[in-house]
Design an enzyme around this catalytic site. Structure first.
Site, short mmCIF file in Angstrom:
data_model
loop_
_atom_site.label_atom_id
_atom_site.label_comp_id
_atom_site.label_asym_id
_atom_site.label_seq_id
_atom_site.Cartn_x
_atom_site.Cartn_y
_atom_site.Cartn_z
N ARG A 202 20.97 3.89 34.40
CA ARG A 202 22.07 4.78 34.78
C ARG A 202 21.99 6.16 34.12
NH1 ARG A 202 28.12 2.52 34.86
NH2 ARG A 202 27.99 2.54 32.60
N ARG B 179 30.34 -4.33 25.11
CA ARG B 179 31.23 -3.89 26.21
C ARG B 179 31.50 -5.06 27.16
NH1 ARG B 179 28.06 0.98 28.53
NH2 ARG B 179 29.70 1.03 30.10
N ARG C 85 24.34 8.14 29.10
CA ARG C 85 25.52 7.87 28.27
C ARG C 85 25.08 7.19 26.98
NH1 ARG C 85 30.09 5.09 31.97
NH2 ARG C 85 30.35 3.98 30.00
N LYS D 106 31.92 0.71 39.60
CA LYS D 106 33.28 1.19 39.89
C LYS D 106 33.32 2.73 40.00
CE LYS D 106 34.76 0.07 35.19
NZ LYS D 106 34.52 1.33 34.51
N ARG E 21 42.65 -1.83 30.89
CA ARG E 21 41.57 -2.63 30.32
C ARG E 21 42.12 -3.86 29.59
NH1 ARG E 21 37.32 1.03 31.49
NH2 ARG E 21 35.56 0.56 30.15
P1 AMP Z 1 33.79 3.43 31.37
O1 AMP Z 1 33.41 4.85 31.69
O2 AMP Z 1 34.93 2.95 32.21
O3 AMP Z 1 32.60 2.52 31.38
O4 AMP Z 1 34.33 3.45 29.86
C1 AMP Z 1 33.50 3.83 28.79
C2 AMP Z 1 34.19 3.58 27.46
O5 AMP Z 1 35.40 4.36 27.39
C3 AMP Z 1 34.66 2.14 27.23
O6 AMP Z 1 33.61 1.33 26.70
C4 AMP Z 1 35.78 2.38 26.21
O7 AMP Z 1 35.27 2.66 24.93
C5 AMP Z 1 36.43 3.66 26.73
N1 AMP Z 1 37.51 3.41 27.73
C6 AMP Z 1 37.52 3.72 29.06
N2 AMP Z 1 38.65 3.38 29.66
C7 AMP Z 1 39.42 2.80 28.68
C8 AMP Z 1 40.71 2.22 28.65
N3 AMP Z 1 41.46 2.12 29.76
N4 AMP Z 1 41.18 1.74 27.46
C9 AMP Z 1 40.44 1.82 26.34
N5 AMP Z 1 39.20 2.35 26.29
C10 AMP Z 1 38.68 2.84 27.44
#
Ligand code: AMP
Length: 215
Positions: free
Chosen positions: A123, A169, A158, A9, A84
């Site tokens: 990644r 996750r 990361r 994404k 989410r």
């Molecule tokens: P991402 O970069 O989208 O893979 O998100 C990495 C981490 O950020 C996730 O595993 C959550 O811990 C946190 N996170 C990102 N977006 C959200 C959201 N909309 N609500 C809650 N936690 C989030």
């Protein structure tokens, strides 16, 4: 843009945003910026992200509202990683109502557990310009190993991109985020794209969807 972890994404959002000259809003990136601040809030969020748990809805709404109020969002944006869960989806609709905005369409990048897990180990992220690379995917390899093609910063891994955290996750995605498919699919134009295909093929499909909807 809805998707399980490592479905692309971030990569696809960045490409669409470059093509349409609209901002790419990744709630994960917004949070990673807060983590870099030496504050109690930053430390608390970092801990949660490192174990792959979702951050509190109120914090997310506050961060997103602040970002959407910036002038560059006036002509639309791609939202990556939000909502989410159902509560976030409902609060987001209230927020959009107040901002006189609406959801144009929802895209689901579909990816199975095994492929996602395999991708996550390759990644790499640029901490400066946020560009995503992957040394396991030819189209996403940096030109120089460990260095960002765009801004030449040193790439980093990361802290939540490891197999153990990935499982949590993915499980969180299935329990909290996947139900949003049913929430959205009858409410807005909704499209599912097979994200096992190459980065270019997925991008072509998304582009066609956007063109068809004349966005
Ligand atoms: P991402 O970069 O989208 O893979 O998100 C990495 C981490 O950020 C996730 O595993 C959550 O811990 C946190 N996170 C990102 N977006 C959200 C959201 N909309 N609500 C809650 N936690 C989030």
């Amino acid at each position: 843009m809805l998707a399980p972890p490592a479905a692309g994404k971030g990569t696809q959002s960045a490409r669409i945003c470059k093509l349409y000259h609209i901002p790419h809003i990744s709630t994960g990136d917004l949070l990673r910026d807060v983590c870099r601040e030496d504050t109690d809030m930053g430390r608390m969020i970092k801990k949660q992200m490192e174990i792959g748990s979702l951050i509190d809805d109120e914090i997310m709404i506050h961060l997103l509202k602040e970002r959407l109020n910036k002038t560059d969002c006036q002509n639309g944006y791609i939202l990556d990683g939000f909502p989410r869960n159902k509560m976030q989806a409902q609060l987001y609709e209230e927020m959009l109502h107040d901002l006189h905005k609406k959801i144009d369409l929802v895209i689901l990048l579909d990816l199975d557990y095994e492929t996602a897990k395999n991708r996550i180990t390759g990644r790499m992220l640029c901490p400066n310009c946020k560009h995503v690379f992957n040394f396991k995917i030819d189209a996403l390899k940096p030109k120089v190993e460990g260095v960002c093609d765009i801004c030449q910063s040193k790439l980093m891994k990361r802290s939540d991109d490891n197999e153990k955290v990935f499982d949590h996750r993915y499980e969180t995605y299935q329990n909290e985020t996947e139900p949003l498919i049913f929430y959205y699919q009858d409410k807005y134009p909704f499209y599912k794209v097979d994200s096992t295909k190459s980065v270019d093929v997925v991008f072509m499909q998304i582009k066609q969807i956007l063109e068809r909807n004349m966005i």
